[in-house]
Design an enzyme around this catalytic site. Structure first.
Site, PDB file in Angstrom:
ATOM      1  N   THR A 104      24.021  83.858 -30.995  1.00  0.00           N
ATOM      2  CA  THR A 104      24.840  85.071 -30.871  1.00  0.00           C
ATOM      3  C   THR A 104      26.186  84.877 -31.560  1.00  0.00           C
ATOM      4  O   THR A 104      27.125  85.635 -31.309  1.00  0.00           O
ATOM      5  CB  THR A 104      25.081  85.417 -29.386  1.00  0.00           C
ATOM      6  OG1 THR A 104      25.631  84.269 -28.719  1.00  0.00           O
ATOM      7  CG2 THR A 104      23.794  85.828 -28.690  1.00  0.00           C
ATOM      8  N   GLY A 164      33.991  76.843 -26.195  1.00  0.00           N
ATOM      9  CA  GLY A 164      34.980  77.880 -25.948  1.00  0.00           C
ATOM     10  C   GLY A 164      34.658  78.696 -24.715  1.00  0.00           C
ATOM     11  O   GLY A 164      33.834  78.306 -23.872  1.00  0.00           O
ATOM     12  N   ALA A 205      25.691  91.762 -29.466  1.00  0.00           N
ATOM     13  CA  ALA A 205      25.911  91.003 -28.228  1.00  0.00           C
ATOM     14  C   ALA A 205      27.227  91.382 -27.564  1.00  0.00           C
ATOM     15  O   ALA A 205      27.359  91.352 -26.341  1.00  0.00           O
ATOM     16  CB  ALA A 205      25.883  89.503 -28.515  1.00  0.00           C
ATOM     17  N   SER A 264      30.959  69.629 -29.248  1.00  0.00           N
ATOM     18  CA  SER A 264      32.169  70.260 -29.775  1.00  0.00           C
ATOM     19  C   SER A 264      32.702  69.405 -30.902  1.00  0.00           C
ATOM     20  O   SER A 264      32.342  68.231 -31.035  1.00  0.00           O
ATOM     21  CB  SER A 264      33.224  70.422 -28.671  1.00  0.00           C
ATOM     22  OG  SER A 264      33.520  69.175 -28.078  1.00  0.00           O
ATOM     23  N   ARG A 265      33.560  70.005 -31.713  1.00  0.00           N
ATOM     24  CA  ARG A 265      34.109  69.268 -32.844  1.00  0.00           C
ATOM     25  C   ARG A 265      34.919  68.064 -32.375  1.00  0.00           C
ATOM     26  O   ARG A 265      34.880  66.991 -32.975  1.00  0.00           O
ATOM     27  CB  ARG A 265      34.979  70.202 -33.690  1.00  0.00           C
ATOM     28  CG  ARG A 265      35.538  69.544 -34.940  1.00  0.00           C
ATOM     29  CD  ARG A 265      36.097  70.585 -35.884  1.00  0.00           C
ATOM     30  NE  ARG A 265      37.056  71.474 -35.231  1.00  0.00           N
ATOM     31  CZ  ARG A 265      37.656  72.499 -35.839  1.00  0.00           C
ATOM     32  NH1 ARG A 265      37.345  72.765 -37.098  1.00  0.00           N
ATOM     33  NH2 ARG A 265      38.511  73.242 -35.193  1.00  0.00           N
ATOM     34  N   ILE A 298      33.032  81.543 -24.280  1.00  0.00           N
ATOM     35  CA  ILE A 298      31.649  82.008 -24.132  1.00  0.00           C
ATOM     36  C   ILE A 298      30.776  80.890 -23.590  1.00  0.00           C
ATOM     37  O   ILE A 298      30.032  81.075 -22.619  1.00  0.00           O
ATOM     38  CB  ILE A 298      31.101  82.513 -25.475  1.00  0.00           C
ATOM     39  CG1 ILE A 298      31.876  83.749 -25.939  1.00  0.00           C
ATOM     40  CG2 ILE A 298      29.608  82.847 -25.359  1.00  0.00           C
ATOM     41  CD1 ILE A 298      31.570  84.165 -27.364  1.00  0.00           C
ATOM     42  N   GLU A 351      23.108  90.816 -43.110  1.00  0.00           N
ATOM     43  CA  GLU A 351      23.228  91.914 -42.149  1.00  0.00           C
ATOM     44  C   GLU A 351      23.701  93.168 -42.871  1.00  0.00           C
ATOM     45  O   GLU A 351      24.561  93.080 -43.741  1.00  0.00           O
ATOM     46  CB  GLU A 351      24.207  91.541 -41.033  1.00  0.00           C
ATOM     47  CG  GLU A 351      23.745  90.384 -40.175  1.00  0.00           C
ATOM     48  CD  GLU A 351      24.754  89.981 -39.104  1.00  0.00           C
ATOM     49  OE1 GLU A 351      24.400  89.173 -38.237  1.00  0.00           O
ATOM     50  OE2 GLU A 351      25.906  90.480 -39.150  1.00  0.00           O
ATOM     51  N   HIS A 374      23.222  92.341 -34.039  1.00  0.00           N
ATOM     52  CA  HIS A 374      24.628  91.927 -33.928  1.00  0.00           C
ATOM     53  C   HIS A 374      25.395  92.843 -32.970  1.00  0.00           C
ATOM     54  O   HIS A 374      26.453  93.390 -33.289  1.00  0.00           O
ATOM     55  CB  HIS A 374      25.303  91.914 -35.302  1.00  0.00           C
ATOM     56  CG  HIS A 374      26.478  90.974 -35.361  1.00  0.00           C
ATOM     57  ND1 HIS A 374      26.824  90.272 -36.487  1.00  0.00           N
ATOM     58  CD2 HIS A 374      27.400  90.628 -34.414  1.00  0.00           C
ATOM     59  CE1 HIS A 374      27.899  89.540 -36.248  1.00  0.00           C
ATOM     60  NE2 HIS A 374      28.258  89.744 -34.985  1.00  0.00           N
TER      61      HIS A 374
END
Length: 302
Positions: free
Chosen positions: A218, A143, A270, A164-165, A145, A249, A268
């Protein structure tokens, strides 16, 4: 329109009644829910029980991309729309991923601790770090990022592979997951948490990484089997990790990752930059406007 910003900050938007509430303050959260029409949601999980406390709720707007912390089925059953905002935090997360790679390579956490204790110089031979240039970085995901990160890493001299899928045989950098892991000095996670990706990096797959590899995450903590990761880091088979996300978390003090010097930890955050917030609020306010006028919502998930 009453908007509940479920985060510990204030925000003013002309024409909107925005009320802030810390994610840690459930008592105030429950007090505000009966009059809430829109929730601007960050991380604290939203359940069907929460939605039942909010009879006027029409929209849950995720401030970010991942919606695994929202009970989507419960929202659909109650006729509550859910929307997210893909790509708005991409640059911040890509930059943080790079930061964690470099921090793990250069033993930043260890040097920071030793320096504060007055023992930071000279460094021992065993603490010599490494450089990104010449290393192979495997990206889980393709994607925005991962795309931003790929360009930056290649500019710094790293060889970048990705998985990737959907297979991408036309791109020479694409690899099936297991092949990517075998070839990666550093692996960085950039995929959502789903039933299919839960513990995708399990004990078997972590063992495919070359000795001395580094793991960066991340995305979402449960994509990695945390217990298996701790074992690989403790044994020395993996050289280090840079983690912004965790299976539980906020991270409890008892998490064994806290005791490891070869791990760099962030809570968490980022995505957490001023620029990201500006983009978030622009999309969130627009979707409230669309909800009011009956126009289609941006990035509706359910």
């Amino acid at each position: 329109m009453r908007v509940l910003l479920h985060y510990d900050m204030d925000y003013d938007e002309p024409g909107l009644d925005v009320v802030g509430c810390s994610e840690q303050d459930d008592e105030r959260f429950f007090e505000l829910l009966p009059d809430t029409e829109v929730i601007w949601h960050v991380l604290r999980p939203l359940t069907g029980a929460d939605m039942d406390r909010a009879p006027k709720l029409r929209l849950i707007q995720k401030l970010g991309t991942g919606v695994n912390t929202i009970d989507l089925d419960a929202a659909a059953e109650r006729g509550i729309a859910v929307a997210n905002m893909p790509g708005q935090n991409a640059r911040a997360v890509a930059e943080t991923s790079l930061l964690l790679m470099l921090s793990a390579l250069r033993r930043l956490a260890t040097f920071d601790r030793l320096t504060r204790e007055g023992h930071g110089w000279p460094a021992e031979r065993s603490m010599v770090g490494g450089e990104l240039a010449g290393r192979t970085v495997g990206l889980l995901g393709s994607g925005e990022i991962a795309t931003l990160l790929r360009g930056t890493l290649e500019a710094m001299g790293a060889r970048v592979l990705f998985t990737s899928r959907t297979p991408r045989p036309h791109d020479p950098a694409w690899r099936p997951l297991d092949d990517l892991l075998r070839a990666s000095d550093i692996v960085s996670v950039h995929i959502p948490l789903t039933d299919e990706t839960h513990h995708l990096l399990d004990r078997r797959r972590l063992a495919l990484l070359p000795p001395g590899a580094i793991v960066v995450n991340t995305a979402r903590g449960a994509v990695i089997d945390e217990a298996a990761l701790v074992d690989a880091l403790t044994s020395g088979r993996l050289a280090g990790a840079g983690l912004d996300v965790f299976e539980e978390e906020p991270v409890p003090a008892s998490n064994p990752l806290n005791a490891l010097d070869n791990v760099v930890l962030m809570p968490h955050v980022a995505w957490l930059t001023r620029e990201t917030w500006d983009r978030y609020f622009k999309v969130a306010a627009e979707n409230v406007r669309r909800l009011t006028t009956g126009d289609p919502l941006l990035h509706r998930v359910r």
